[in-house]
Design a protein around this motif. Structure first.
Motif, PDB file in Angstrom:
ATOM      1  N   THR A 155      57.272 -59.161   8.639  1.00  0.00           N
ATOM      2  CA  THR A 155      56.118 -60.259   8.593  1.00  0.00           C
ATOM      3  C   THR A 155      54.701 -59.852   8.833  1.00  0.00           C
ATOM      4  OG1 THR A 155      57.881 -61.862   9.203  1.00  0.00           O
ATOM      5  CG2 THR A 155      55.424 -62.699   9.021  1.00  0.00           C
ATOM      6  N   TYR A 156      54.576 -59.021   9.923  1.00  0.00           N
ATOM      7  CA  TYR A 156      53.390 -58.332  10.451  1.00  0.00           C
ATOM      8  C   TYR A 156      53.455 -57.045  10.482  1.00  0.00           C
ATOM      9  CZ  TYR A 156      52.956 -63.227  12.257  1.00  0.00           C
ATOM     10  OH  TYR A 156      53.214 -64.568  12.405  1.00  0.00           O
ATOM     11  N   VAL A 263      50.570 -49.185   8.498  1.00  0.00           N
ATOM     12  CA  VAL A 263      49.946 -50.458   8.059  1.00  0.00           C
ATOM     13  C   VAL A 263      49.474 -50.364   6.587  1.00  0.00           C
ATOM     14  CG1 VAL A 263      47.344 -51.356   8.583  1.00  0.00           C
ATOM     15  CG2 VAL A 263      48.992 -50.773  10.336  1.00  0.00           C
ATOM     16  N   ASP A 264      49.113 -49.234   6.134  1.00  0.00           N
ATOM     17  CA  ASP A 264      48.733 -49.005   4.620  1.00  0.00           C
ATOM     18  C   ASP A 264      49.916 -49.131   3.879  1.00  0.00           C
ATOM     19  OD1 ASP A 264      46.057 -48.265   5.555  1.00  0.00           O
ATOM     20  OD2 ASP A 264      46.293 -46.162   5.242  1.00  0.00           O
ATOM     21  N   ALA A 268      50.270 -52.408   0.997  1.00  0.00           N
ATOM     22  CA  ALA A 268      50.325 -51.899  -0.356  1.00  0.00           C
ATOM     23  C   ALA A 268      51.691 -52.656  -0.852  1.00  0.00           C
ATOM     24  CB  ALA A 268      50.383 -50.515  -0.564  1.00  0.00           C
ATOM     25  N   TRP A 269      52.925 -52.527  -0.110  1.00  0.00           N
ATOM     26  CA  TRP A 269      54.131 -53.038  -0.441  1.00  0.00           C
ATOM     27  C   TRP A 269      54.222 -54.642  -0.427  1.00  0.00           C
ATOM     28  CZ3 TRP A 269      59.001 -50.525   1.835  1.00  0.00           C
ATOM     29  CH2 TRP A 269      60.098 -50.596   0.919  1.00  0.00           C
ATOM     30  N   ARG A 270      53.559 -55.108   0.591  1.00  0.00           N
ATOM     31  CA  ARG A 270      53.604 -56.722   0.568  1.00  0.00           C
ATOM     32  C   ARG A 270      52.709 -57.338  -0.502  1.00  0.00           C
ATOM     33  NH1 ARG A 270      56.556 -59.869   4.360  1.00  0.00           N
ATOM     34  NH2 ARG A 270      55.106 -61.390   4.673  1.00  0.00           N
ATOM     35  N   GLU A 280      46.519 -56.948  11.445  1.00  0.00           N
ATOM     36  CA  GLU A 280      47.005 -56.311  12.515  1.00  0.00           C
ATOM     37  C   GLU A 280      46.508 -57.187  13.598  1.00  0.00           C
ATOM     38  OE1 GLU A 280      46.482 -52.168  13.103  1.00  0.00           O
ATOM     39  OE2 GLU A 280      45.546 -52.242  11.138  1.00  0.00           O
ATOM     40  N   TYR A 281      47.190 -57.312  14.784  1.00  0.00           N
ATOM     41  CA  TYR A 281      47.094 -58.126  15.942  1.00  0.00           C
ATOM     42  C   TYR A 281      45.567 -57.626  16.510  1.00  0.00           C
ATOM     43  CZ  TYR A 281      46.930 -59.840  20.576  1.00  0.00           C
ATOM     44  OH  TYR A 281      46.688 -60.678  21.784  1.00  0.00           O
TER      45      TYR A 281
END
Length: 299
Positions: A155-156, A263-264, A268-270, A280-281
């Motif tokens: 999710t994050y 993160v990248d 891209a995938w989501r 990001e937090y």
């Protein structure tokens, strides 16, 4: 997912191929080590340093391959007949020939398996959308990521960090196998009853492969190498890290670089899957944007 050519790229079908490749690679390496141990003394090659050991191992294998090729020249399928076999100064008896043949077969099977994985992974939509543009990440490592990560459950970005073994625990230290980092894990025992035990919440195999990928990033240069260099430079000039060893700073920079990659990958995938992409937090809560200076908003 399916491509226009109806090639199934569901990660569940990729996983046994990728895992099987690494099992085969492990067997090939072990077999090669046995060969080197047997032939090194025979060839008069000795070494003690690890780096020299690796170089000598490849040197021994090159000599063995050349001898095997000469002895089996013109032989298509089966080895030469045992009774008529005549060796050379390297492979001098038939048993040695069989051992080398086993290793050569493993090399061939590994190469074939690798080509198949590369073909399949490059048909996955995420290859063109992301992996093809990542310097240092080839189809094999992309296959590892595709088959080990369920992006729908991340999710994050921190969800992906945690699952990959790059999260941060309550004590402020990176996720590990330390006793204080163990969690209560629910499972079904052999009698089919629900039970609990202490265990880890991350994928250790994936974590190991991501560190291998990190090494590839450092060697390949490019964007992720710059993340590594910049972070390492910050640590070398930080009073808090002045007493840290070079190895400690290196590992911290590797960890940071891999997290930037994750993160990248997450974004891209989501996005490709049409799933919500959370910041990001640090960016969403603290206003910190990596690689940028975020100016305060006007009153």
């Amino acid at each position: 997912m399916k491509t226009n050519n109806n090639i199934i790229t569901n990660t569940e079908t990729i996983r046994p191929l990728v895992r099987g490749f690494y099992d085969l690679q492990k067997l090939r390496i072990h077999t090669g080590n046995r060969l080197c141990a047997q032939f090194r003394a025979k060839l008069g090659l000795q070494s003690s340093e690890k780096e020299e050991e690796d170089e000598k191992a490849e040197e021994v294998l090159d000599i063995i391959r050349a001898s095997y090729k000469k002895l089996t020249d013109g032989v298509k399928k089966e080895l030469p007949n045992m009774k008529s076999f005549v060796g050379d100064e390297v492979i001098s008896d038939y048993t040695e020939l069989c051992l080398v043949s086993q290793y050569i077969d493993l090399e061939s099977r590994e190469s074939t398996h690798l080509r198949r994985i590369e073909n399949i992974v490059q048909e996955h939509p995420l290859w063109d959308a992301f992996f093809a543009n990542v310097r240092g990440c080839g189809p094999t490592m992309a296959g590892v990521i595709l088959c080990e990560i369920d992006i729908t459950r991340a999710t994050y970005p921190s969800s992906l960090w945690q699952y990959s073994g790059f999260g941060v625990e309550a004590d402020g230290r990176g996720t590990s196998r330390r006793k204080e980092h163990m969690h209560r894990i629910s499972y079904t025992d052999k009698e089919g009853k629900p039970a609990e035990r202490d265990g880890i919440r991350y994928n250790p195999w994936l974590k190991t492969k991501l560190y291998v990928l990190g090494t590839c990033f450092v060697k390949a240069g490019g964007l992720y190498r710059s993340y590594y260099d910049n972070y390492k430079n910050r640590l070398e000039n930080s009073p808090k890290w002045v007493e840290a060893s070079k190895g400690h700073r290196h590992n911290a920079a590797m960890r940071y670089m891999i997290k930037r990659f994750l993160v990248d990958l997450y974004k891209a995938w989501r996005s490709l899957e049409g799933l919500p992409v959370a910041p990001e937090y640090g960016e969403g809560k603290l206003g910190i944007i990596h690689g940028q200076v975020k100016l305060p908003m006007a009153a």
